[in-house]
Design an enzyme around this catalytic site. Structure first.
Site, mmCIF file in Angstrom:
data_model
loop_
_atom_site.group_PDB
_atom_site.id
_atom_site.type_symbol
_atom_site.label_atom_id
_atom_site.label_comp_id
_atom_site.label_asym_id
_atom_site.label_seq_id
_atom_site.Cartn_x
_atom_site.Cartn_y
_atom_site.Cartn_z
ATOM 1 N N SER A 185 -9.194 -2.579 5.883
ATOM 2 C CA SER A 185 -9.209 -1.677 4.739
ATOM 3 C C SER A 185 -8.514 -2.222 3.501
ATOM 4 O O SER A 185 -8.725 -1.713 2.399
ATOM 5 C CB SER A 185 -8.549 -0.343 5.123
ATOM 6 O OG SER A 185 -7.221 -0.561 5.575
ATOM 7 N N GLU A 208 -2.520 17.185 -2.397
ATOM 8 C CA GLU A 208 -1.148 17.317 -1.922
ATOM 9 C C GLU A 208 -0.328 16.055 -2.157
ATOM 10 O O GLU A 208 0.821 15.955 -1.721
ATOM 11 C CB GLU A 208 -1.146 17.665 -0.425
ATOM 12 C CG GLU A 208 -1.807 19.009 -0.132
ATOM 13 C CD GLU A 208 -1.811 19.346 1.348
ATOM 14 O OE1 GLU A 208 -1.269 18.535 2.137
ATOM 15 O OE2 GLU A 208 -2.348 20.407 1.710
ATOM 16 N N HIS A 265 -2.192 0.578 1.383
ATOM 17 C CA HIS A 265 -3.439 0.454 0.631
ATOM 18 C C HIS A 265 -3.172 0.470 -0.872
ATOM 19 O O HIS A 265 -2.284 1.170 -1.349
ATOM 20 C CB HIS A 265 -4.392 1.588 1.016
ATOM 21 C CG HIS A 265 -4.720 1.597 2.470
ATOM 22 N ND1 HIS A 265 -4.129 2.458 3.364
ATOM 23 C CD2 HIS A 265 -5.558 0.813 3.189
ATOM 24 C CE1 HIS A 265 -4.595 2.223 4.581
ATOM 25 N NE2 HIS A 265 -5.456 1.217 4.500
#
Length: 254
Positions: free
Chosen positions: A36, A212, A219
């Site tokens: 990722s 939130e 990341h």
């Protein structure tokens, strides 16, 4: 018209036709395989950005970036899910495979966990199968997470797995981009607070995708992805890979 002149004229016409309809030169493909920290993100994840996304903008039309990295993948799951074989099948002589895994291999609680010995074997598999197709493997150590000690020193978060990548690069005579050490140095330069600007960290209500808020030290946001991609680009220069000839040159304003 004499027969001799006719032949010359015909030959010239054939050459003209061949020149006009010649096939364009094949692009060099650069395959990015990993997790990722590299992958292309869905819009629902923005501003999270993999460094492979801005990386495509660094090269001219002679290079095609194939970002095959996927969120959450390790060397083991990348192979098990049949994500690697299509890359091998598509490889042609002169192509590149940039290989960066480790984030998900090293966590024992994840299904993607890959013991260090297996991690080594998978990396060697990627290298040998790339070479068998005439491709150019490039190993990349896993990019650092953002982690500082109480004294503000940026810590190495991939010690064993990053060290294995370095060892294999030496053993297999494969170019190495030590993104782990380069990113640690960048985080140290920025410091504890300013380094947050590179990561997907948001206050509540700051972005609709994260109402939130989000505290993520793994990341990147757009800025962080660009910074990491530029670290990779700089090492391509240092290694003097053939790709250097296709890096877009900045326009000099007169």
């Amino acid at each position: 018209m004499t027969y001799k002149n006719y032949i010359k004229g015909s030959a010239a016409l054939v050459l003209l036709i061949l020149f006009a309809f010649r096939l364009p030169e094949r692009k060099i493909r650069v395959y990015l395989i990993g997790d990722s920290t590299i992958s292309i993100k869905q819009t629902t994840a923005y501003p999270e950005t993999g460094w492979g996304m801005p990386f495509v903008n660094f090269f001219d039309a002679g290079v095609q970036i194939e970002n095959r990295a996927q969120n959450g993948r390790s060397t083991k799951t990348f192979v098990a899910e049949n994500r690697w074989q299509p890359v091998v099948d598509s490889l042609q002589k002169g192509d590149y495979v940039f290989i960066q895994f480790g984030h998900n291999d090293e966590v024992p609680t994840k299904a993607s966990y890959t013991p260090i010995g297996d991690y080594r074997n998978y990396l060697i598999k990627f290298i040998s199968e790339t070479k068998s197709k005439g491709g150019n493997p490039v190993l990349i150590t896993p990019v650092s997470r953002r982690k500082f000690d109480a004294n503000g020193t940026a810590l190495d978060t991939h010690q064993e797995y990053a060290a294995m990548v370095r060892n294999i690069a030496g053993e297999q005579h494969v170019p190495l981009i030590d993104l782990d050490q380069k990113s640690i140095a960048l985080l140290q330069k920025l410091g504890v607070e300013n380094s947050k600007m590179l990561f997907n960290q948001l206050q509540p209500g700051e972005h609709p995708n994260y109402p939130e808020g989000k505290i993520d030290d793994t990341h990147f946001n757009e800025l962080g992805a660009r910074e990491m991609a530029q670290l990779v680009l700089k090492e391509i220069h240092v290694l003097n890979l053939d790709l250097v000839n296709h890096i877009v040159k900045p326009v000099v304003k007169k």
